[in-house]
Every structure is written in C-alpha cells, then in structure tokens.
Design an enzyme around this catalytic site. Structure first.
Site, PDB file in Angstrom:
ATOM      1  N   LYS A   1      28.736  37.666  34.209  1.00 27.26           N
ATOM      2  CA  LYS A   1      27.480  38.386  33.968  1.00 27.26           C
ATOM      3  C   LYS A   1      27.652  39.359  32.805  1.00 27.26           C
ATOM      4  O   LYS A   1      26.848  39.402  31.882  1.00 27.26           O
ATOM      5  CB  LYS A   1      27.088  39.126  35.254  1.00 27.26           C
TER       6      LYS A   1
ATOM      7  N   GLU B   1      39.779  39.840  34.108  1.00 28.87           N
ATOM      8  CA  GLU B   1      40.367  38.582  34.587  1.00 28.87           C
ATOM      9  C   GLU B   1      39.737  37.387  33.884  1.00 28.87           C
ATOM     10  O   GLU B   1      40.424  36.475  33.411  1.00 28.87           O
ATOM     11  CB  GLU B   1      40.146  38.439  36.101  1.00 28.87           C
TER      12      GLU B   1
ATOM     13  N   GLY C   1      25.703  40.181  41.014  1.00 27.74           N
ATOM     14  CA  GLY C   1      26.768  39.175  40.909  1.00 27.74           C
ATOM     15  C   GLY C   1      26.912  38.352  42.179  1.00 27.74           C
ATOM     16  O   GLY C   1      26.951  37.118  42.141  1.00 27.74           O
ATOM     17  N   ARG C   2      26.979  39.022  43.331  1.00 28.67           N
ATOM     18  CA  ARG C   2      27.204  38.289  44.584  1.00 28.67           C
ATOM     19  C   ARG C   2      25.947  37.596  45.089  1.00 28.67           C
ATOM     20  O   ARG C   2      25.967  36.962  46.143  1.00 28.67           O
ATOM     21  CB  ARG C   2      27.799  39.221  45.644  1.00 28.67           C
TER      22      ARG C   2
ATOM     23  N   GLU D   1      30.976  43.954  50.247  1.00 33.07           N
ATOM     24  CA  GLU D   1      30.695  44.640  48.985  1.00 33.07           C
ATOM     25  C   GLU D   1      29.286  45.256  49.037  1.00 33.07           C
ATOM     26  O   GLU D   1      29.012  46.254  48.384  1.00 33.07           O
ATOM     27  CB  GLU D   1      30.818  43.677  47.798  1.00 33.07           C
TER      28      GLU D   1
ATOM     29  N   HIS E   1      43.642  28.135  66.835  1.00 38.33           N
ATOM     30  CA  HIS E   1      45.098  28.045  67.025  1.00 38.33           C
ATOM     31  C   HIS E   1      45.799  29.199  66.322  1.00 38.33           C
ATOM     32  O   HIS E   1      47.002  29.130  66.079  1.00 38.33           O
ATOM     33  CB  HIS E   1      45.600  26.694  66.508  1.00 38.33           C
TER      34      HIS E   1
ATOM     35  N   LYS F   1      40.019  49.443  39.007  1.00 36.78           N
ATOM     36  CA  LYS F   1      39.954  48.826  37.674  1.00 36.78           C
ATOM     37  C   LYS F   1      40.405  49.824  36.619  1.00 36.78           C
ATOM     38  O   LYS F   1      41.157  49.507  35.707  1.00 36.78           O
ATOM     39  CB  LYS F   1      38.503  48.431  37.339  1.00 36.78           C
TER      40      LYS F   1
HETATM   41  C1  G6Q Z   1      29.345  41.173  42.634  1.00 39.94           C
HETATM   42  C2  G6Q Z   1      30.224  42.023  41.869  1.00 39.94           C
HETATM   43  C3  G6Q Z   1      31.447  41.341  41.312  1.00 39.94           C
HETATM   44  C4  G6Q Z   1      31.207  40.564  40.031  1.00 39.94           C
HETATM   45  C5  G6Q Z   1      32.559  40.275  39.390  1.00 39.94           C
HETATM   46  C6  G6Q Z   1      32.443  39.464  38.138  1.00 39.94           C
HETATM   47  O1  G6Q Z   1      28.292  41.521  43.085  1.00 39.94           O
HETATM   48  O2  G6Q Z   1      29.498  42.698  40.915  1.00 39.94           O
HETATM   49  O3  G6Q Z   1      32.070  40.496  42.238  1.00 39.94           O
HETATM   50  O4  G6Q Z   1      30.506  39.398  40.287  1.00 39.94           O
HETATM   51  O5  G6Q Z   1      33.211  41.480  39.123  1.00 39.94           O
HETATM   52  O6  G6Q Z   1      31.665  40.115  37.191  1.00 39.94           O
HETATM   53  P1  G6Q Z   1      31.170  39.388  35.917  1.00 39.94           P
HETATM   54  O7  G6Q Z   1      30.284  38.254  36.329  1.00 39.94           O
HETATM   55  O8  G6Q Z   1      30.445  40.405  35.087  1.00 39.94           O
HETATM   56  O9  G6Q Z   1      32.401  38.860  35.203  1.00 39.94           O
END
Ligand code: G6Q
Length: 555
Positions: free
Chosen positions: A204, A210, A265-266, A351, A382, A510
């Site tokens: 996003k 990462e 994002g989620r 989250e 199990h 972070k």
């Molecule tokens: C979700 C969070 C988080 C996000 C990641 C990736 O709601 O905001 O999990 O999706 O940190 O972020 P980017 O899509 O910006 O790389």
C-alpha cells in the site's frame, strides 16, 4: 461517545454474569435452544447455542448494543465518515465489493466509480496473462506468480488463494514471499524459471522495509538470470496507493493497480491486493468471492440487531471477553484449505482490536480484543485442545466446517465432520466425576485404581463454542465468512469505543529496528561495543556482532 461500561446495561450484564449458565442443564431443559440461538445469512449458518448465555443474557446484550449506539456506528462506516480518526481516513472496504451500484462518498467524491474502473483493469490484465497476450519477454507464458508483500498485503491473498484451491486455473502456480529473512525469497526462487515468472510487488505504501528489500532482491535475481533490465516491464507489476514510489522502483505505471487510503491493509484483499487470487483462479472466481462478501455486507447493513449475524457474533465475543473474562479465542477450521485462516484472523482481530485507548485517547475501562490462535482441525486436537478441554483457563472457540467436501475421498470428510461435531459437544458437556468413575468401573478397574484415575478423567465442560457451517467452501461462502469476521471485529471495536482501523502499536519496533540496523556488523567487520541500549539489548548486539566479525576468518 458512550462508554458502555458506565451504562446500566453493562451493570445488568455484570449482575447476570454472577450466575453462570450451566450449559448441560440448559440443553437438557430446553429442546429449542439450538434453534433459538442460531441463524443463517449469505450461505453461512451460525450456531451460537453452545455459549454460556440464556434468553435474558441475550436480551441484555442486545440492549447493550443499543446503548452503545452500534447502529449509528455502522451507518457512519457505510457513509464513508472518517471513522479511522487517528489516521483521518474513511473505512470503506465494503465499497470494493458492492455490486448493487451504490455510491460511496469520500470527501465528496463517489469512489465506486474508481473501484469499478480498477476492477475492469484487473479483469483485463488477468485475461491477458491467462490468454498469453501478456507474456514473458522471451515469449513464454507467465504461469508462475510470486507475490511479494507483508501483513495485509500478504496474509489475505495467501489465505484466500489457498482456500480457493479447487478453483485454480490449470498449470498455474502462486507463491507468497513476506519475511525479510532472505531465506524466504531464496527458497521460493529456487527452481523458478524467471522467463515464466510474474512478480507482484504488493505494498500500500511502497515503503515497507521487508517488501522493498525483497522486491529489490527479486529484481536483482531476475536481471542476473535474464541479463535484461528492460524485461522488468514484462515481469513486475505493482499493487499500491503510491504511484511515485512505484515509478521510482522502475515499474511501468501501466502495470500498476491502485487502491486508496480508505482501504486498510488488513481489509485489502478485496482490492487490487487480490490480484494474485484472480491470477491463480480467474477474475470471475475473484468476483464471486467479492459477491459473497457483498451478500454478507447487505445482511449486516439491513438485518435488525437481533437477527444480525456479525452483530450477534460480536455480542457473544463481548460477553465472553468482558463478562466471562475469557482472554483467548481459538479459530478452528475443519477444512485443510482454510489452514491460513487462523493466521489471517490473528491479524484481522488482534491488529484491529488490540488497543487500550478509547477514540478520544482516554484509557479503556474494560478488556478489549482477546488473543487469537488456531490450527486446522483435526490437527489441533492432537496438540493444544488438551488445554481447552482441561486447562485452568477457559478458552472460547469458533469451529468452522463445510458440510460437503470439494474433494471427496473415501470417508475422510465424514470422519472430519464427526470430529468437528464431537469436539464442540465434548467442550459443552464435559464429563462429571460420577461419569468418569462409572466408565472406569465398567472397564473393570479396582476401586483404588478408579480413585487414582477418575480425577484426571473429569472434564469441566461449559467451554463456549460457536459452530459455523456452510454447505461447501466456495468463493461465495469464503467471501461471506471473511466479511462476517470483518464486521464482527468492527462491532466489537465500536462497542468498546476503540479505533479498530489504526495500528500504532506496530510502529515502535519498526523505529527501533531502523536505529539498530547500522549498529550490526557486516560479515567480517569489527564494531565497537554497543552501549546505546539497555544492558540486555547491548549484550545481544555484541554477541551477534562477535559472530559476524568472526565469519570472515572462517571463509
Ligand atoms: C494492516 C497493516 C499492515 C500492512 C503491512 C504492509 O492493516 O497496516 O499489516 O498491511 O505493514 O504494508 P504495506 O502494504 O504498506 O507494505
């Protein structure tokens, strides 16, 4: 905004919680219980009768939802109000899957038009990749996708792609790389043919450490293998809200699929972030997933509280968390294709609702989101179910199963379902000491043997469970199931008065990682003793640096 813990409705529930419901007795007294505490919507059947509730408690929970102005909160979300106040954003993932052609306004603009245009762009791209119109630079078809993203840009598409395995297009492969641990990328790329591989850089912000690190290494691998930098245009696409960063990375804006800041994002698998799902199946299947979610959205938007599945599931969640003091909740899908659902819901729920401040910054006055964990059944049986059955903490669970298997094999599915049913029955009923003794006596054990063993064979019972049943796991029922959870999480957050749509809690780590990075030695490099941190962190850095400094000599 009302603090529901200060209401008479909250106090009424506290009073009710002082007289725990005996589930075993409640079921034997009331043959209608299963019907009364169940409902169906959008292809999903929810039985919540095996929670420690009764009519009085349910009525009190519904009264609490009214006192907490849940209906008004829901209206604000659908109206595009900036309910994610700490980030100044609307929350409109429902607009991404609206097929009723309803308008959704953000800052006066109807965003549904943007949604439809981007969906058509995705449809066209998927068609071109599948037909071979869009192919690798050497003319080979792009039958392998590597989605590089993390968190919301990874968990949703990965979970849904796996869940829709019976709908995969023949001959296609999808891989998901998220971890900055180079082994994740290296292990994934091993054996892949770069000429047949399409990399999807899903981010996003397009700044996530990462994802940017993995994307740069994937690009380097690709150029090294093909010797052709210009070929990037045929092999890399981006899913993002950040056009400038995508262009800076070297991806042609024509190969970029956008979404917007009002998609969390989620909550983003319904947007361009779902491209990997559509490529691995087809755009029609992806659209069926969206339609399933839309059906649940419509139910959530229109059904009265007492017949509203996400709202009821949330109220049960509030009852278990706040009045039964249950701090952990298991998600137990009896479908191997839903293996990633617990991980996905861990993020969605923890989250969103792992917060301890109310919207206005004041501390919350009640417990909020529980710990979410899980594994597919029957594997978990199990492993950790022991603690759910006989541990000192009471844990609530959601059991999820399709009545029919997508891939029937002998009597596997009957056995799977027998376990699904047996577990919730066992958790509800338990086993009394008298029953345990009678069982052991029937096996011919002596009295001292029975005395010694019986206490260990007692199950307290009354472990709360929800059973979520669907006919089959299809794109539609998967969409509805995920939307059910999204709205459940929203309702709980709204009642607790927290912002379910920000995630400030991930920031501190972070920032500290950025500060520590330059303190770590490159291989063979000597670094001065670390001293800027607490004693534990300094010592760990020094130990790591010693190992890394020594590395050169070993080589
Ligand atoms: C979700 C969070 C988080 C996000 C990641 C990736 O709601 O905001 O999990 O999706 O940190 O972020 P980017 O899509 O910006 O790389």
């Amino acid at each position: 905004m009302t603090d529901i813990t200060k209401t008479g409705e909250w106090r009424a529930l506290e009073a009710l919680s002082a007289k725990p419901v005996d589930l075993r007795a409640a079921f034997s007294r009331d043959p209608e219980r299963a019907q009364r505490f169940a409902l169906e919507a959008a292809g999903i059947y929810l039985d919540f009768s095996k929670n420690r509730i009764n009519d009085e408690i349910l009525a009190a929970l519904l009264a609490l939802a009214k006192a907490g102005e849940l209906e008004a909160a829901k209206k604000r979300m659908f109206a595009g109000e900036k309910i994610n106040a700490t980030e100044g954003r609307a929350v409109l993932h429902v607009a991404l899957r609206d097929f009723a052609l309803r308008a959704y306004h953000v800052d006066g603009e109807d965003v549904s038009k943007l949604v439809r245009a981007e969906r058509e762009k995705m449809r066209d791209f998927v068609r071109r990749v599948h037909s071979g119109d869009f192919r690798g630079v050497s003319g080979k078809p792009l039958d392998t996708v590597v989605n590089i993203g993390i968190g919301g840009s990874d968990l949703g598409p990965q979970m849904a792609t796996e869940a829709l395995r019976p709908y995969w297009a023949p001959g296609r492969r999808a891989f998901f790389v998220s971890n900055v641990d180079g082994q994740h990328l290296a292990d994934t790329l091993e054996g892949l043919d770069p000429e047949r591989t399409l990399f999807i850089i899903a981010s996003k912000t397009f700044t996530t450490q990462e994802t940017m690190t993995n994307a740069a290494s994937a690009r380097a691998w690709f150029i090294e293998k093909t010797g052709d930098e210009k070929a990037i245009a045929n092999h890399f696409v981006a899913l993002s809200t950040n056009e400038r960063a995508v262009a800076d990375f070297g991806i042609d804006p024509a190969n970029m699929f956008v979404f917007w800041d009002w998609v969390g994002g989620r909550y983003s698998l319904w947007s361009a972030i779902g491209l990997s799902i559509a490529l691995q199946t087809s755009f029609d299947i992806f659209e069926r997933l969206l339609k399933g979610a839309h059906a649940m959205d419509e139910h959530f938007r229109t059904a009265p509280l007492e017949a509203n599945m996400p709202a009821l599931l949330a109220l049960i969640g509030v009852w278990n968390r706040n009045f039964e003091n249950i701090s952990a909740h298991a998600v137990l899908p009896y479908d191997q294709h839903l293996a990633r659902l617990p991980a996905y819901l861990q993020q969605a729920d923890m989250e969103s609702n792992g917060k301890s401040r109310r919207m206005d910054g004041a501390p919350v006055s009640c417990a909020t989101g529980p710990v979410i964990f899980g594994e597919p059944g029957t594997n978990g049986q199990h492993a950790f179910y022991q603690l759910i059955h006989q541990g000192t903490d009471v844990i609530s669970s959601d059991f999820i199963a399709p009545a029919l298997s997508q891939e029937p094999l002998g009597d596997h599915h009957e056995k799977l379902l027998a376990n699904f049913l047996a577990q919730t029955e066992a958790m509800m009923l338990g086993k009394t000491e008298g029953e345990a003794r009678a069982e052991l006596e029937a096996q011919g054990l002596t009295k001292p043997e029975v005395d010694a063993l019986a206490p260990h064979k007692v199950f307290p019972g009354g472990r709360p469970t929800n059973s979520i049943l669907m006919e089959k796991l299809t794109p539609e029922t998967l969409g509805a199931l995920l939307a059910l959870y999204e709205h459940k999480i929203f309702c709980e957050g709204a009642l607790w008065g927290i912002n379910s749509f920000d995630q400030w809690g991930v920031e501190l780590g972070k920032t500290l990682a950025k500060a520590i990075l330059p303190e770590l030695a490159k291989l063979g490099e000597e670094k001065p003793e670390a001293s800027a941190h607490d004693a534990s962190t300094n010592a760990l850095i020094n130990r790591i640096n010693a190992a890394r400094a020594a590395q050169k000599n070993d080589q």
